[in-house]
Write an enzyme that holds these catalytic residues in place. Structure first.
Site, PDB file in Angstrom:
ATOM      1  N   ILE A 184       5.027  -4.646  10.084  1.00 36.60           N
ATOM      2  CA  ILE A 184       5.300  -4.165   8.723  1.00 36.60           C
ATOM      3  C   ILE A 184       4.917  -2.699   8.744  1.00 36.60           C
ATOM      4  O   ILE A 184       3.743  -2.357   8.828  1.00 36.60           O
ATOM      5  CB  ILE A 184       4.548  -4.980   7.664  1.00 36.60           C
ATOM      6  CG1 ILE A 184       5.033  -6.432   7.702  1.00 36.60           C
ATOM      7  CG2 ILE A 184       4.748  -4.380   6.279  1.00 36.60           C
ATOM      8  CD1 ILE A 184       4.281  -7.377   6.768  1.00 36.60           C
ATOM      9  N   THR A 193       0.832  -1.203   0.000  1.00 32.77           N
ATOM     10  CA  THR A 193       0.000   0.000   0.000  1.00 32.77           C
ATOM     11  C   THR A 193       0.867   1.254   0.000  1.00 32.77           C
ATOM     12  O   THR A 193       0.649   2.188  -0.786  1.00 32.77           O
ATOM     13  CB  THR A 193      -0.908   0.024   1.243  1.00 32.77           C
ATOM     14  OG1 THR A 193      -1.656  -1.181   1.301  1.00 32.77           O
ATOM     15  CG2 THR A 193      -1.849   1.211   1.212  1.00 32.77           C
ATOM     16  N   ARG A 213      -9.313  -0.343   3.863  1.00 29.98           N
ATOM     17  CA  ARG A 213      -8.938  -0.026   2.482  1.00 29.98           C
ATOM     18  C   ARG A 213      -9.557  -0.986   1.481  1.00 29.98           C
ATOM     19  O   ARG A 213      -9.627  -0.654   0.298  1.00 29.98           O
ATOM     20  CB  ARG A 213      -7.421  -0.038   2.335  1.00 29.98           C
ATOM     21  CG  ARG A 213      -6.739   1.051   3.158  1.00 29.98           C
ATOM     22  CD  ARG A 213      -5.293   1.267   2.762  1.00 29.98           C
ATOM     23  NE  ARG A 213      -5.179   2.081   1.579  1.00 29.98           N
ATOM     24  CZ  ARG A 213      -4.462   3.209   1.484  1.00 29.98           C
ATOM     25  NH1 ARG A 213      -3.807   3.664   2.528  1.00 29.98           N
ATOM     26  NH2 ARG A 213      -4.404   3.863   0.359  1.00 29.98           N
ATOM     27  N   TYR A 245     -12.759  -4.019  -3.389  1.00 30.97           N
ATOM     28  CA  TYR A 245     -13.900  -3.636  -4.216  1.00 30.97           C
ATOM     29  C   TYR A 245     -14.881  -4.780  -4.441  1.00 30.97           C
ATOM     30  O   TYR A 245     -16.084  -4.603  -4.297  1.00 30.97           O
ATOM     31  CB  TYR A 245     -13.464  -3.043  -5.572  1.00 30.97           C
ATOM     32  CG  TYR A 245     -14.649  -2.477  -6.346  1.00 30.97           C
ATOM     33  CD1 TYR A 245     -15.187  -1.247  -5.990  1.00 30.97           C
ATOM     34  CD2 TYR A 245     -15.241  -3.181  -7.382  1.00 30.97           C
ATOM     35  CE1 TYR A 245     -16.288  -0.737  -6.663  1.00 30.97           C
ATOM     36  CE2 TYR A 245     -16.341  -2.691  -8.061  1.00 30.97           C
ATOM     37  CZ  TYR A 245     -16.862  -1.466  -7.693  1.00 30.97           C
ATOM     38  OH  TYR A 245     -17.950  -0.963  -8.351  1.00 30.97           O
ATOM     39  N   TYR A 253      -2.883 -10.284   4.319  1.00 31.77           N
ATOM     40  CA  TYR A 253      -2.902  -8.875   4.727  1.00 31.77           C
ATOM     41  C   TYR A 253      -4.351  -8.453   4.914  1.00 31.77           C
ATOM     42  O   TYR A 253      -5.112  -8.359   3.949  1.00 31.77           O
ATOM     43  CB  TYR A 253      -2.198  -8.039   3.659  1.00 31.77           C
ATOM     44  CG  TYR A 253      -2.103  -6.552   3.921  1.00 31.77           C
ATOM     45  CD1 TYR A 253      -2.395  -5.982   5.152  1.00 31.77           C
ATOM     46  CD2 TYR A 253      -1.699  -5.693   2.894  1.00 31.77           C
ATOM     47  CE1 TYR A 253      -2.297  -4.625   5.370  1.00 31.77           C
ATOM     48  CE2 TYR A 253      -1.587  -4.332   3.093  1.00 31.77           C
ATOM     49  CZ  TYR A 253      -1.891  -3.799   4.324  1.00 31.77           C
ATOM     50  OH  TYR A 253      -1.790  -2.448   4.527  1.00 31.77           O
ATOM     51  N   LYS A 271      -0.574 -10.166   8.343  1.00 33.76           N
ATOM     52  CA  LYS A 271      -0.363  -8.763   8.710  1.00 33.76           C
ATOM     53  C   LYS A 271      -1.728  -8.217   9.086  1.00 33.76           C
ATOM     54  O   LYS A 271      -2.620  -8.110   8.244  1.00 33.76           O
ATOM     55  CB  LYS A 271       0.224  -7.968   7.538  1.00 33.76           C
ATOM     56  CG  LYS A 271       0.361  -6.464   7.828  1.00 33.76           C
ATOM     57  CD  LYS A 271       0.819  -5.684   6.599  1.00 33.76           C
ATOM     58  CE  LYS A 271       0.867  -4.191   6.889  1.00 33.76           C
ATOM     59  NZ  LYS A 271       1.235  -3.396   5.689  1.00 33.76           N
TER      60      LYS A 271
END
Length: 296
Positions: free
Chosen positions: A206, A46, A140, A109, A135, A164
């Site tokens: 991270i 990201t 997001r 999405y 992740y 993560k």
């Protein structure tokens, strides 16, 4: 065997003024991170603006990073996508370049069901042999990877070894560790929750903060792992105002601004990301100076 323990940097992708990937600058940043004690490099996540890189740029950046690091520390490539086919392609190519692991963000999405997430991650992981870090960042992607889904994947897909966690939900993180008997490698995806996640058995972070404070971020984790919980906590709490400033606009807008304030000349962002608002940049500059970071 963990891919890494400690603090990995979610490294930015520097750009030229004409918005081409600046590989010379990327090389400088990688060397600075290694010299600063960073334990692993995460490229094209990201923070690396992967969503606006072409497939060619994405893979070139991964290949460059693997060659530049040259086995000194692990390199983990972000190869997730909202298209399973695309994620398989990127993951297989990254594996050919010699990455030490893959970071697979949940598909954005599409808003897949938990059944869809299991099928998606299984298909990608089965297409490669390198270790995979899931992740989870619902803010997001629009979808949460449920603890039960993470546990199923960890138990049933051999090379899915870590997660993560950037949900911000400590109760959810605790449930993941409880259901896996603490066996999954857990990395904080939020710089303000490093110590809490380490206290649940986490292996590290991270980090966005590592871009501007690699030594301090490394030390925050290492002190905890060495048993110096008070020392680790001191760094975590001292860093909170800076962390807040690094996320006062959407990542990676502030961290790129921070590096430019340090004179690193990492260039602009790609649309739809825009430059930081002046009042927020002032707040960021103050937080950096208060933390002891020298500005240009």
């Amino acid at each position: 065997m963990s891919i890494f323990k400690g603090a990995a940097v979610a490294i930015i992708t520097p750009m030229t003024e004409t918005q081409e990937v600046n590989y010379e600058k990327l090389g400088e940043l990688i060397e600075e991170q290694i010299a600063g004690g960073t334990d692993a490099i995460v490229i094209c996540g990201t923070t690396g603006e992967a969503s606006t890189l072409s497939h060619e740029e994405h893979l070139d950046a991964i290949k460059y990073t693997v060659e530049k690091v040259n086995h000194r520390i692990p390199v983990i490539a972000g190869t997730g996508s909202n298209s399973t086919e695309t994620a398989i392609y990127l993951s297989q190519e990254a594996e050919k370049y010699g990455v030490d692991g893959l970071l697979l963000v949940s598909p954005y999405y599409n808003k897949a069901t938990q059944k869809g997430l299991i099928a998606h991650f299984t298909a990608i992981a089965d297409s490669v042999k390198v270790p995979v870090i899931l992740y989870n960042i619902q803010g997001r992607t629009g979808v949460n990877i449920a603890p039960e889904t993470i546990v199923y994947l960890f138990n049933n897909v051999e090379n899915i070894v870590a997660v993560k966690e950037a949900s911000g939900n400590i109760s959810q993180v605790a449930k993941i560790m409880q259901l896996t008997d603490g066996k999954i490698d857990l990395y904080s995806g939020n710089d303000d929750q490093v110590v809490p996640i380490l206290s649940l058995g986490g292996s590290g972070v991270i980090s966005v903060l590592s871009n501007v404070a690699p030594r301090e971020t490394h030390d925050m984790v290492q002190k905890f792992l060495d048993g110096d919980v008070a020392g680790s906590r001191e760094i975590q709490l001292r860093a909170l105002p800076l962390i807040d400033a690094l996320f006062c606009e959407v990542n990676p807008i502030p961290v790129k601004a921070a590096l430019n304030l340090m004179g690193k000349e990492v260039g602009p962002l790609r649309l739809p990301l825009t430059e930081m608002e002046p009042q927020n940049q002032e707040r960021l500059a103050k937080a950096m100076k208060d933390f002891g970071i020298k500005l240009a």
